[in-house]
Design a protein around this motif. Sequence first.
Motif, PDB file in Angstrom:
ATOM      1  N   ILE A 241       0.864  -1.186   0.000  1.00 39.72           N
ATOM      2  CA  ILE A 241       0.000   0.000   0.000  1.00 39.72           C
ATOM      3  C   ILE A 241       0.896   1.230   0.000  1.00 39.72           C
ATOM      4  O   ILE A 241       1.706   1.431   0.891  1.00 39.72           O
ATOM      5  N   ASP A 242       0.741   2.043  -1.058  1.00 48.51           N
ATOM      6  CA  ASP A 242       1.591   3.215  -1.238  1.00 48.51           C
ATOM      7  C   ASP A 242       0.974   4.420  -0.526  1.00 48.51           C
ATOM      8  O   ASP A 242       1.669   5.246   0.044  1.00 48.51           O
ATOM      9  N   SER A 243      -0.337   4.489  -0.570  1.00 47.37           N
ATOM     10  CA  SER A 243      -1.031   5.631   0.001  1.00 47.37           C
ATOM     11  C   SER A 243      -2.416   5.178   0.439  1.00 47.37           C
ATOM     12  O   SER A 243      -3.043   4.380  -0.249  1.00 47.37           O
ATOM     13  N   TYR A 244      -2.889   5.683   1.577  1.00 39.60           N
ATOM     14  CA  TYR A 244      -4.183   5.224   2.105  1.00 39.60           C
ATOM     15  C   TYR A 244      -4.920   6.379   2.765  1.00 39.60           C
ATOM     16  O   TYR A 244      -4.351   7.121   3.543  1.00 39.60           O
ATOM     17  N   ARG A 245      -6.196   6.548   2.424  1.00 44.24           N
ATOM     18  CA  ARG A 245      -7.043   7.554   3.069  1.00 44.24           C
ATOM     19  C   ARG A 245      -8.456   7.007   3.266  1.00 44.24           C
ATOM     20  O   ARG A 245      -8.866   6.113   2.533  1.00 44.24           O
ATOM     21  N   THR A 246      -9.153   7.561   4.218  1.00 43.13           N
ATOM     22  CA  THR A 246     -10.586   7.250   4.302  1.00 43.13           C
ATOM     23  C   THR A 246     -11.331   8.568   4.274  1.00 43.13           C
ATOM     24  O   THR A 246     -10.782   9.615   4.610  1.00 43.13           O
ATOM     25  N   PHE A 247     -12.552   8.535   3.827  1.00 42.64           N
ATOM     26  CA  PHE A 247     -13.384   9.732   3.882  1.00 42.64           C
ATOM     27  C   PHE A 247     -14.837   9.329   3.976  1.00 42.64           C
ATOM     28  O   PHE A 247     -15.190   8.164   3.832  1.00 42.64           O
ATOM     29  N   GLY A 248     -15.665  10.352   4.155  1.00 42.19           N
ATOM     30  CA  GLY A 248     -17.110  10.130   4.086  1.00 42.19           C
ATOM     31  C   GLY A 248     -17.677   9.495   5.326  1.00 42.19           C
ATOM     32  O   GLY A 248     -17.074   8.651   5.950  1.00 42.19           O
TER      33      GLY A 248
END
Length: 285
Positions: A241-248
């Motif tokens: 995993i190079d980049s990880y975000r959560t939203f909403g």
Amino acid sequence: MKQKIAKCAWCGNKGPKNFHARISWENLDSSWYKCAKCGSLMILPLPSKKEITKVYENDYLTQRHQPHPGVDCRIRYAKEYRPTVFAEYALSLEDVHVKKKETKSILDFGCADGVFLEFCKDYFNPGTKLYGTDLSKDLLAQARKNGWNVFPLEETSKVTMKFDLITLWDVIEHVKDPPAVLAMLKKMLAPKGRIFLETPRAGLLGELYGDKWPHLLPVQHIGLASKEGVEKLAERMGLAIDSYRTFGANAPSSHVPQPYKGVFDKLAKKLEFGDVQILTLVQKK
Ligand SMILES: [Zn+2]
């Protein structure tokens, strides 16, 4: 408690899965179970190929297929909703640091009518090669009519081209065998290529909503991964995993009025409890 023995598609755990919820809509009916190891949710038994194909061939974008109002694809694919969807695409790509300059070829896996390719045409540099594929023959025909370069899903393994970016927008949760799909897509990556996933995230908010969580769709959503679930899957596939975000916070504005929804969405992103996750996967060094 009702249990079923099944392998978790995400973390690979083979232990019993506990019943979570039963979701029905018209003639669609699915039971959801939870992996005790990684917390991901899955429909058991898996819907048959025939059941799945029937949903997507039957005028998918203009029908309602589920009991929850928040994720109605009739709204999502409407022309007047395009600016909202496009703004979401741009923000998500920026959030996981997808660079325009380095992206010269894109495959949108699960391209529907070509909505993301339409966005790419203006967002990425001119000359960026754009391709799409989808399970649904109806949707592929629409995408072709819209002028996009698309090929049937079953021909994906024959494609020899390598891609800088392979995107799966709200797709991996519809897939029966996520490891098999990722293994195939991994082979299609250019050396520094990335696979981008946007998918609901099983976790705190999903638990709070219980059987009202809008992502528990009968037949269409087959597996909903937790953060640990996607981490374990990446690891099992030799991807990092190079980049990880959560939203909403997912609650549609009909349920949570503004300005509360805006504040809640911002908090979800900042504190990482959002129920949508976006991430990029790269080949492990
Ligand atoms: Zn699991």
